[in-house]
Design a protein around this motif. Structure first.
Motif, PDB file in Angstrom:
ATOM      1  N   GLU A 291       0.863  -1.178   0.000  1.00  0.00           N
ATOM      2  CA  GLU A 291       0.000   0.000   0.000  1.00  0.00           C
ATOM      3  C   GLU A 291       0.894   1.220   0.000  1.00  0.00           C
ATOM      4  OE1 GLU A 291      -3.275   0.185   2.807  1.00  0.00           O
ATOM      5  OE2 GLU A 291      -3.098  -1.985   3.093  1.00  0.00           O
ATOM      6  N   LEU A 292       0.551   2.188  -0.838  1.00  0.00           N
ATOM      7  CA  LEU A 292       1.325   3.424  -0.931  1.00  0.00           C
ATOM      8  C   LEU A 292       0.922   4.340   0.225  1.00  0.00           C
ATOM      9  CD1 LEU A 292       3.430   4.945  -2.577  1.00  0.00           C
ATOM     10  CD2 LEU A 292       1.554   5.962  -3.882  1.00  0.00           C
ATOM     11  N   GLU A 293       1.493   4.043   1.388  1.00  0.00           N
ATOM     12  CA  GLU A 293       1.180   4.793   2.596  1.00  0.00           C
ATOM     13  C   GLU A 293       2.399   4.747   3.518  1.00  0.00           C
ATOM     14  OE1 GLU A 293      -1.878   4.222   6.285  1.00  0.00           O
ATOM     15  OE2 GLU A 293      -2.681   3.829   4.275  1.00  0.00           O
ATOM     16  N   LEU A 294       2.776   5.905   4.055  1.00  0.00           N
ATOM     17  CA  LEU A 294       3.931   5.968   4.942  1.00  0.00           C
ATOM     18  C   LEU A 294       3.793   4.987   6.103  1.00  0.00           C
ATOM     19  CD1 LEU A 294       4.752   9.778   5.243  1.00  0.00           C
ATOM     20  CD2 LEU A 294       6.094   8.018   4.099  1.00  0.00           C
ATOM     21  N   GLY A 295       4.868   4.276   6.376  1.00  0.00           N
ATOM     22  CA  GLY A 295       4.895   3.342   7.495  1.00  0.00           C
ATOM     23  C   GLY A 295       4.322   1.974   7.199  1.00  0.00           C
ATOM     24  N   LYS A 296       3.708   1.788   6.025  1.00  0.00           N
ATOM     25  CA  LYS A 296       3.122   0.481   5.694  1.00  0.00           C
ATOM     26  C   LYS A 296       4.218  -0.533   5.390  1.00  0.00           C
ATOM     27  CE  LYS A 296      -1.350   0.809   5.865  1.00  0.00           C
ATOM     28  NZ  LYS A 296      -2.186  -0.066   6.632  1.00  0.00           N
ATOM     29  N   GLU A 297       4.066  -1.702   5.975  1.00  0.00           N
ATOM     30  CA  GLU A 297       5.005  -2.796   5.769  1.00  0.00           C
ATOM     31  C   GLU A 297       4.446  -3.720   4.683  1.00  0.00           C
ATOM     32  OE1 GLU A 297       5.964  -6.151   8.774  1.00  0.00           O
ATOM     33  OE2 GLU A 297       7.301  -4.471   9.268  1.00  0.00           O
ATOM     34  N   PHE A 298       5.342  -4.292   3.902  1.00  0.00           N
ATOM     35  CA  PHE A 298       4.922  -5.245   2.872  1.00  0.00           C
ATOM     36  C   PHE A 298       5.934  -6.377   2.801  1.00  0.00           C
ATOM     37  CE2 PHE A 298       7.359  -1.842   0.890  1.00  0.00           C
ATOM     38  CZ  PHE A 298       8.267  -2.502   0.071  1.00  0.00           C
ATOM     39  N   ASP A 299       5.445  -7.559   2.424  1.00  0.00           N
ATOM     40  CA  ASP A 299       6.270  -8.757   2.295  1.00  0.00           C
ATOM     41  C   ASP A 299       6.046  -9.390   0.935  1.00  0.00           C
ATOM     42  OD1 ASP A 299       7.142  -8.623   4.965  1.00  0.00           O
ATOM     43  OD2 ASP A 299       5.542  -9.916   5.678  1.00  0.00           O
TER      44      ASP A 299
END
Length: 141
Positions: free
Chosen positions: A39-47
């Motif tokens: 997700e293009l959002e500050l602080g969002k983590e992705f795997d």
């Protein structure tokens, strides 16, 4: 500290099209990786997982900075293999009807003990292939 890896290509496509390819998880599947939880959002983590040299590696990132149609910065790590966290910066700049895409991958020396798959040469080759071939072909078609 070692110098960062920098890879730069001109892609013959408008900046808006490149930004969408870089930030839309549905478009990413066509040229990059399948990142279901991006997700293009500050602080969002992705795997996401990538298979390479006979191994399957968990990649983890966290979005650190967003400047729409100019810059995306996120972390890049392998939490199952190392505590090291690196930084990937994507920068876009208009260039004579196309877009200059610059990728900078910082602090990769933290992965030095993980073997050849995680070497400077391997990362450089990988980013050149991803941007100079996959992204370029996808966006210029």
């Amino acid at each position: 500290m070692n110098a960062p890896i920098t890879v730069q290509y001109k892609i013959n496509a408008p900046i808006e099209k490149i930004w969408n390819a870089l930030t839309d998880k549905e478009e990413m599947k066509s040229w990059y990786f399948t990142i279901r939880d991006f997700e293009l959002e500050l602080g969002k983590e992705f795997d996401f997982y990538e298979s390479c040299d006979g191994g399957k590696y968990l990649h983890r990132g966290t979005v650190l900075e967003i400047i729409p149609e100019k810059k995306l910065k996120h972390t890049w790590s392998y939490p199952e293999l190392s505590d090291s966290v690196t930084t990937v910066i994507w920068e876009l700049q208009e260039d004579n009807g196309g877009t200059q895409v610059t990728l900078t991958h910082e602090n990769i020396e933290g992965f030095d003990g993980l073997g050849e798959t995680f070497s400077r040469a391997s990362f450089t080759e990988g980013w050149n292939s991803i941007i100079g071939e996959s992204m370029k072909e996808y966006l210029e078609k």
